[in-house]
Scaffold this motif. Structure first.
Motif, PDB file in Angstrom:
ATOM      1  N   PHE A  47     -12.997  -9.703   9.244  1.00  0.00           N
ATOM      2  CA  PHE A  47     -12.298  -9.826   9.287  1.00  0.00           C
ATOM      3  C   PHE A  47     -12.253 -10.062  11.069  1.00  0.00           C
ATOM      4  N   GLY A  48     -13.609 -11.408  11.612  1.00  0.00           N
ATOM      5  CA  GLY A  48     -13.356 -11.585  12.392  1.00  0.00           C
ATOM      6  C   GLY A  48     -14.188 -10.635  14.063  1.00  0.00           C
ATOM      7  N   GLU A  49     -14.499  -9.993  13.900  1.00  0.00           N
ATOM      8  CA  GLU A  49     -15.731  -9.551  14.362  1.00  0.00           C
ATOM      9  C   GLU A  49     -16.407  -8.902  13.996  1.00  0.00           C
ATOM     10  N   ILE A  50     -17.530  -9.359  15.295  1.00  0.00           N
ATOM     11  CA  ILE A  50     -18.733  -9.476  15.036  1.00  0.00           C
ATOM     12  C   ILE A  50     -19.647  -8.490  15.268  1.00  0.00           C
ATOM     13  N   SER A  51     -20.785  -8.003  14.613  1.00  0.00           N
ATOM     14  CA  SER A  51     -21.335  -6.739  14.665  1.00  0.00           C
ATOM     15  C   SER A  51     -23.150  -7.097  14.327  1.00  0.00           C
ATOM     16  N   GLU A  52     -24.667  -6.821  15.501  1.00  0.00           N
ATOM     17  CA  GLU A  52     -25.729  -6.955  15.041  1.00  0.00           C
ATOM     18  C   GLU A  52     -25.668  -6.139  13.751  1.00  0.00           C
ATOM     19  N   VAL A  53     -26.253  -6.589  12.882  1.00  0.00           N
ATOM     20  CA  VAL A  53     -27.278  -5.992  11.578  1.00  0.00           C
ATOM     21  C   VAL A  53     -28.361  -5.354  12.334  1.00  0.00           C
ATOM     22  N   TYR A  54     -29.081  -4.342  12.532  1.00  0.00           N
ATOM     23  CA  TYR A  54     -29.933  -3.523  13.541  1.00  0.00           C
ATOM     24  C   TYR A  54     -30.430  -3.350  11.939  1.00  0.00           C
ATOM     25  N   ASP A  55     -30.678  -2.972  11.290  1.00  0.00           N
ATOM     26  CA  ASP A  55     -31.364  -2.047  10.366  1.00  0.00           C
ATOM     27  C   ASP A  55     -31.660  -3.712   9.325  1.00  0.00           C
ATOM     28  N   PHE A  56     -31.709  -4.774   9.503  1.00  0.00           N
ATOM     29  CA  PHE A  56     -32.418  -6.824   8.500  1.00  0.00           C
ATOM     30  C   PHE A  56     -33.506  -6.111   8.062  1.00  0.00           C
ATOM     31  N   VAL A  57     -33.790  -6.323   7.443  1.00  0.00           N
ATOM     32  CA  VAL A  57     -35.479  -6.625   6.626  1.00  0.00           C
ATOM     33  C   VAL A  57     -35.495  -7.660   5.991  1.00  0.00           C
ATOM     34  N   CYS A  58     -34.813  -8.438   5.354  1.00  0.00           N
ATOM     35  CA  CYS A  58     -35.038  -9.541   5.136  1.00  0.00           C
ATOM     36  C   CYS A  58     -34.298 -10.369   4.240  1.00  0.00           C
ATOM     37  N   TYR A  59     -33.941 -11.377   3.963  1.00  0.00           N
ATOM     38  CA  TYR A  59     -32.816 -12.317   3.643  1.00  0.00           C
ATOM     39  C   TYR A  59     -32.243 -11.728   2.415  1.00  0.00           C
ATOM     40  N   GLU A  60     -33.100 -11.906   0.997  1.00  0.00           N
ATOM     41  CA  GLU A  60     -32.911 -10.918   0.149  1.00  0.00           C
ATOM     42  C   GLU A  60     -32.551  -9.724   0.327  1.00  0.00           C
ATOM     43  N   ASN A  61     -32.929  -8.552   0.703  1.00  0.00           N
ATOM     44  CA  ASN A  61     -32.073  -7.734   0.895  1.00  0.00           C
ATOM     45  C   ASN A  61     -29.901  -7.836   1.778  1.00  0.00           C
ATOM     46  N   LEU A  62     -30.425  -8.511   2.613  1.00  0.00           N
ATOM     47  CA  LEU A  62     -28.954  -8.365   3.444  1.00  0.00           C
ATOM     48  C   LEU A  62     -28.155  -9.609   2.097  1.00  0.00           C
ATOM     49  N   LEU A  63     -28.747 -10.190   0.798  1.00  0.00           N
ATOM     50  CA  LEU A  63     -28.119 -10.959   0.018  1.00  0.00           C
ATOM     51  C   LEU A  63     -27.242  -9.308  -0.837  1.00  0.00           C
ATOM     52  N   GLU A  64     -28.495  -8.788  -1.075  1.00  0.00           N
ATOM     53  CA  GLU A  64     -27.778  -7.644  -1.737  1.00  0.00           C
ATOM     54  C   GLU A  64     -26.697  -6.597  -1.445  1.00  0.00           C
ATOM     55  N   ARG A  65     -26.981  -6.910  -0.688  1.00  0.00           N
ATOM     56  CA  ARG A  65     -25.732  -5.797   0.327  1.00  0.00           C
ATOM     57  C   ARG A  65     -24.543  -6.781   0.439  1.00  0.00           C
ATOM     58  N   PHE A  66     -24.248  -7.649   0.666  1.00  0.00           N
ATOM     59  CA  PHE A  66     -23.586  -8.938   0.805  1.00  0.00           C
ATOM     60  C   PHE A  66     -22.215  -9.403  -0.546  1.00  0.00           C
ATOM     61  N   GLU A  67     -23.507  -9.081  -1.863  1.00  0.00           N
ATOM     62  CA  GLU A  67     -22.656  -9.031  -3.047  1.00  0.00           C
ATOM     63  C   GLU A  67     -21.959  -7.814  -3.241  1.00  0.00           C
ATOM     64  N   LYS A  68     -22.418  -6.511  -3.160  1.00  0.00           N
ATOM     65  CA  LYS A  68     -22.058  -5.398  -2.888  1.00  0.00           C
ATOM     66  C   LYS A  68     -20.555  -5.429  -2.545  1.00  0.00           C
ATOM     67  N   GLU A  69     -20.519  -5.507  -1.026  1.00  0.00           N
ATOM     68  CA  GLU A  69     -18.922  -6.395   0.183  1.00  0.00           C
ATOM     69  C   GLU A  69     -18.579  -6.686  -0.420  1.00  0.00           C
ATOM     70  N   ILE A  70     -18.423  -7.342  -1.525  1.00  0.00           N
ATOM     71  CA  ILE A  70     -17.507  -9.041  -1.116  1.00  0.00           C
ATOM     72  C   ILE A  70     -17.022  -7.971  -2.864  1.00  0.00           C
ATOM     73  N   LYS A  71     -17.184  -7.155  -3.394  1.00  0.00           N
ATOM     74  CA  LYS A  71     -16.085  -6.223  -4.560  1.00  0.00           C
ATOM     75  C   LYS A  71     -15.227  -5.605  -4.346  1.00  0.00           C
ATOM     76  N   GLU A  72     -15.224  -5.542  -3.411  1.00  0.00           N
ATOM     77  CA  GLU A  72     -14.081  -4.811  -2.396  1.00  0.00           C
ATOM     78  C   GLU A  72     -12.739  -5.348  -2.556  1.00  0.00           C
ATOM     79  N   PHE A  73     -13.385  -7.131  -2.524  1.00  0.00           N
ATOM     80  CA  PHE A  73     -12.418  -8.327  -2.324  1.00  0.00           C
ATOM     81  C   PHE A  73     -12.092  -8.604  -3.809  1.00  0.00           C
ATOM     82  N   ILE A  74     -12.744  -8.625  -4.554  1.00  0.00           N
ATOM     83  CA  ILE A  74     -12.430  -9.799  -6.041  1.00  0.00           C
ATOM     84  C   ILE A  74     -12.879  -8.952  -6.791  1.00  0.00           C
ATOM     85  N   LYS A  75     -12.022  -8.525  -7.802  1.00  0.00           N
ATOM     86  CA  LYS A  75     -11.902  -7.564  -8.709  1.00  0.00           C
ATOM     87  C   LYS A  75     -12.362  -8.308 -10.510  1.00  0.00           C
TER      88      LYS A  75
END
Length: 104
Positions: free
Chosen positions: A76-104
Motif C-alpha cells: 500500500f505504497g510503503e516500502i520496507s527492506e526484506v532483511y531475511d531474503f534467502v532466494c527468489y523462490e522463497n520470496l515468491l512463495e511468501r508473495f503467493e501466500k500474502e496475496i491470498k489476503e486479497f484474492i478470495k
C-alpha cells in the motif's frame, strides 16, 4: 574519447500475468525475473496490482522487487527492506501466500 560502459545483459526467464476475476477480488498478478549467464536470478519483480483497492504506487497493493540494489517489499505504497531474503523462490512463495489476503 568514447567512454561507453559495458552493460551486463540479463535474460528474462519469467514473464507472467494473471488476471484475477472480479468475483475473486479483481486486479492483476504480474511476475517477472531475469537471470545472469550462470542461470542465477539476479533481478525480479512480483506484484499484485488492483487500482480499486489502492490507487497509489501504480495500483500495486503488494509486491516485491530488487531494483535500487536491495530486496524490498511494497505494501500500500510503503516500502520496507526484506532483511531475511534467502532466494527468489522463497520470496515468491511468501508473495503467493500474502496475496491470498486479497484474492478470495
Amino acid at each position: 574519447m568514447n567512454d561507453k560502459r559495458a552493460r551486463v545483459k540479463f535474460k528474462k526467464v519469467v514473464s507472467e500475468q494473471f488476471p484475477v476475476k472480479p468475483k475473486r477480488g479483481g486486479g492483476l498478478i504480474k511476475i517477472e525475473a531475469w537471470e545472469n549467464e550462470n542461470s542465477e536470478i539476479v533481478k525480479y519483480s512480483m506484484a499484485y496490482i488492483n487500482h480499486q483497492i489502492f490507487s497509489g504506487d501504480n495500483g500495486r497493493v503488494i509486491g516485491y522487487d530488487n531494483t535500487h540494489s536491495f530486496h524490498h517489499r511494497h505494501y500500500f505504497g510503503e516500502i520496507s527492506e526484506v532483511y531475511d531474503f534467502v532466494c527468489y523462490e522463497n520470496l515468491l512463495e511468501r508473495f503467493e501466500k500474502e496475496i491470498k489476503e486479497f484474492i478470495k
